[in-house]
Design an enzyme around this catalytic site. Structure first.
Site, PDB file in Angstrom:
ATOM      1  N   LYS A  72       0.891  -1.091   0.044  1.00  0.00           N
ATOM      2  CA  LYS A  72       0.203   0.050   0.043  1.00  0.00           C
ATOM      3  C   LYS A  72       0.950   1.081  -0.125  1.00  0.00           C
ATOM      4  CE  LYS A  72      -3.980   1.770   2.673  1.00  0.00           C
ATOM      5  NZ  LYS A  72      -4.890   1.731   3.703  1.00  0.00           N
ATOM      6  N   SER A 112      -9.731  -0.779   6.868  1.00  0.00           N
ATOM      7  CA  SER A 112      -9.277  -0.829   5.735  1.00  0.00           C
ATOM      8  C   SER A 112      -8.640  -1.848   4.867  1.00  0.00           C
ATOM      9  CB  SER A 112      -8.206   0.492   5.644  1.00  0.00           C
ATOM     10  OG  SER A 112      -9.030   1.739   5.530  1.00  0.00           O
ATOM     11  N   SER A 145      -9.712   1.460   2.858  1.00  0.00           N
ATOM     12  CA  SER A 145      -8.924   2.336   1.822  1.00  0.00           C
ATOM     13  C   SER A 145      -8.048   1.259   1.286  1.00  0.00           C
ATOM     14  CB  SER A 145      -8.523   3.309   2.787  1.00  0.00           C
ATOM     15  OG  SER A 145      -7.575   2.882   3.700  1.00  0.00           O
TER      16      SER A 145
HETATM   17  N1  GLN Z   1     -13.287   3.750   6.460  1.00  0.00           N
HETATM   18  C1  GLN Z   1     -12.797   4.266   7.434  1.00  0.00           C
HETATM   19  C2  GLN Z   1     -12.350   5.769   7.647  1.00  0.00           C
HETATM   20  O1  GLN Z   1     -12.563   6.256   6.618  1.00  0.00           O
HETATM   21  C3  GLN Z   1     -11.477   3.371   7.807  1.00  0.00           C
HETATM   22  C4  GLN Z   1     -10.047   3.764   7.340  1.00  0.00           C
HETATM   23  C5  GLN Z   1      -8.998   2.923   7.261  1.00  0.00           C
HETATM   24  O2  GLN Z   1      -9.220   1.770   7.869  1.00  0.00           O
HETATM   25  N2  GLN Z   1      -7.848   3.429   7.130  1.00  0.00           N
HETATM   26  O3  GLN Z   1     -11.744   6.135   8.388  1.00  0.00           O
END
Ligand code: GLN
Length: 438
Positions: free
Chosen positions: A62, A161, A137
């Site tokens: 990532k 994410s 994400s």
């Molecule tokens: N969807 C969650 C957020 O927007 C989690 C994102 C993540 O785990 N980086 O904060």
């Protein structure tokens, strides 16, 4: 014979055909320019029987994890021209064990998002169902594994994410216990919640990569490390007590798939199952966001346009800006005690409730995501967005470990099942997950 080099070349040609052209999955932001040479060196070591534990594995990363000399852009214009001056600790261990890094994957900008749509470099498609979002994400990491562009990938998980995109893309994704994997070199979103973890095609690859990156690291003061024995993962835990989370989800079809799978496994392995209610889980999303906003706001103060790339507020997308403005507002002295401290108190309650539940149960099982992914470009409300990590973010708040495994499909869209175990019980978590995989 399959060599690391031939495997890499196959993956490169798949990426060439379907990532930028063809299906245009858009999972990758940058490919490793030295991969071919590195593959040759690894093959030499394999021949001489001197290779590490990850030799032959091709791994995507990532784009918020530093890799020396590459562009950890976090899918943001802010860091578009940033070159990492060092390797994150997880990258160091992967390289030491001869894992081959294939490239950086696309993601929601600075890991802020649910669907992969907030990337400054275009949305990633769901390889299993092209018109749908892959989940975020770590959208590119899950898509790269699902599209067969690599063997394993690393993602990061603040509120879901890793598990959310793993669920939608039909692959395995682990959110390790907080403190199990070093965060040194991760460009964090929320330092008290983030963990780096593997996304893989099967439990065995997921466990293998976890066993390498969970080595204790002195560079991260919050890191403890976690040890697992890979051979033991094949053992099925006898006399398990499984808690099925009692949570109202609108998509009954999803719950049905989960229930059927649990009943089958319980019968086969003679597990005891019981419904379990967590009273505070409904407050998890409301607890999670104030913490994320404040910590993210603080983490972004270094992107002031002087040291790294551009000034974040001038170039970032609306979701990132919303969190910066929100975080600066609620961390003001006059609001002290109102949002952030309240959230910390609620977080403690959630943590305690999980702890209490694990005195009675070996694991808690629920759908990873209580809804199906939306179509790319479809406008959904922020409340609908929040549903994506309603069942994953509680586990970040409690610091426990959880895995999402593919368990079925609804109209060609993969469905993931989440298994949650108490902190630093990754061994048991993998054993249970493996019992389902079998
Ligand atoms: N969807 C969650 C957020 O927007 C989690 C994102 C993540 O785990 N980086 O904060």
């Amino acid at each position: 014979m399959v060599t690391t080099l031939s495997k890499l070349q196959n993956y490169f040609s798949e990426i060439e055909k379907n990532d930028k052209k063809g299906n245009k999955i858009n999972a990758f932001l940058q490919l490793n320019p030295h991969a071919i040479d590195e593959a040759k060196k690894i093959d030499e070591k394999i021949k001489k029987r001197k290779a590490g534990k990850l030799a032959g594995k091709i791994i995507a990363i990532k784009a918020n994890i530093n890799i020396f000399g590459m562009n950890a852009s976090c899918a943001s214009k802010t860091l578009e021209d940033y070159k990492s001056p060092y390797d994150a600790s997880v990258i160091e261990t992967i390289k030491r064990e001869d894992g081959l890094i294939i490239g950086f994957t696309n993601m929601d900008e600075f890991a802020c998002g649910w669907s992969g749509e907030t990337s400054a470099f275009g949305v990633t498609k769901n390889p299993k169902s092209l018109e749908f979002v892959p989940g975020g994400s770590s959208s590119g990491s899950a898509a790269a594994v699902s599209a067969d562009f690599c063997d394993i990938a690393l993602g990061s998980d603040t509120g879901g994410s890793i598990r959310v995109p793993a669920s939608h893309c039909g692959v395995v994704g682990l959110k390790p216990s907080y403190g199990a994997v070093s965060r040194y070199g991760l460009i964090d979103m929320s330092m008290s919640l983030d963990q780096i973890g593997p996304i893989a095609k099967n439990i065995s690859d997921c466990a293998l990569l976890f066993s390498i990156i969970s080595e204790k690291d002195e560079n991260d003061a919050t890191n403890i490390g976690s040890k697992i024995n890979l051979k033991e993962i094949e053992k099925i835990s006898p006399n398990l007590k499984v808690g099925i989370l009692d949570f109202k989800i609108h998509d009954q079809q999803i719950q049905k798939i989960i229930d059927e799978n649990i009943s089958k496994a319980a019968k086969k392995y003679k597990w005891k199952i019981e419904k379990v209610k967590l009273d505070y889980i409904d407050f998890a999303v409301a607890t999670y966001f104030p913490i994320v906003y404040v910590e993210f706001f603080s983490a972004t103060r270094r992107f002031d346009g002087r040291r790294y790339g551009k000034r974040i507020e001038e170039v970032c997308g609306s979701e990132v800006l919303r969190r910066i403005i929100g975080g600066s507002e609620i961390s003001k002295a006059e609001h002290a005690g109102r949002y952030y401290y309240l959230a910390l108190k609620a977080r403690k309650l959630i943590e305690e409730e999980f702890k209490k539940t694990f005195r009675k149960f070996d694991c808690i099982i629920c759908p990873t995501v209580p809804r199906l992914p939306h179509k790319i470009g479809e406008k959904i409300s922020i409340e609908q967005m929040f549903q994506y990590d309603a069942l994953t973010c509680p586990v970040n708040l409690s610091g426990d470990c959880a895995i999402s495994i593919p368990i079925g499909k609804i109209k060609n869209i993969p469905i993931g099942m989440q298994i949650i175990c108490e902190k630093f019980n990754e061994q048991k978590l993998f054993q249970i997950a493996r019992s389902f995989e079998k």
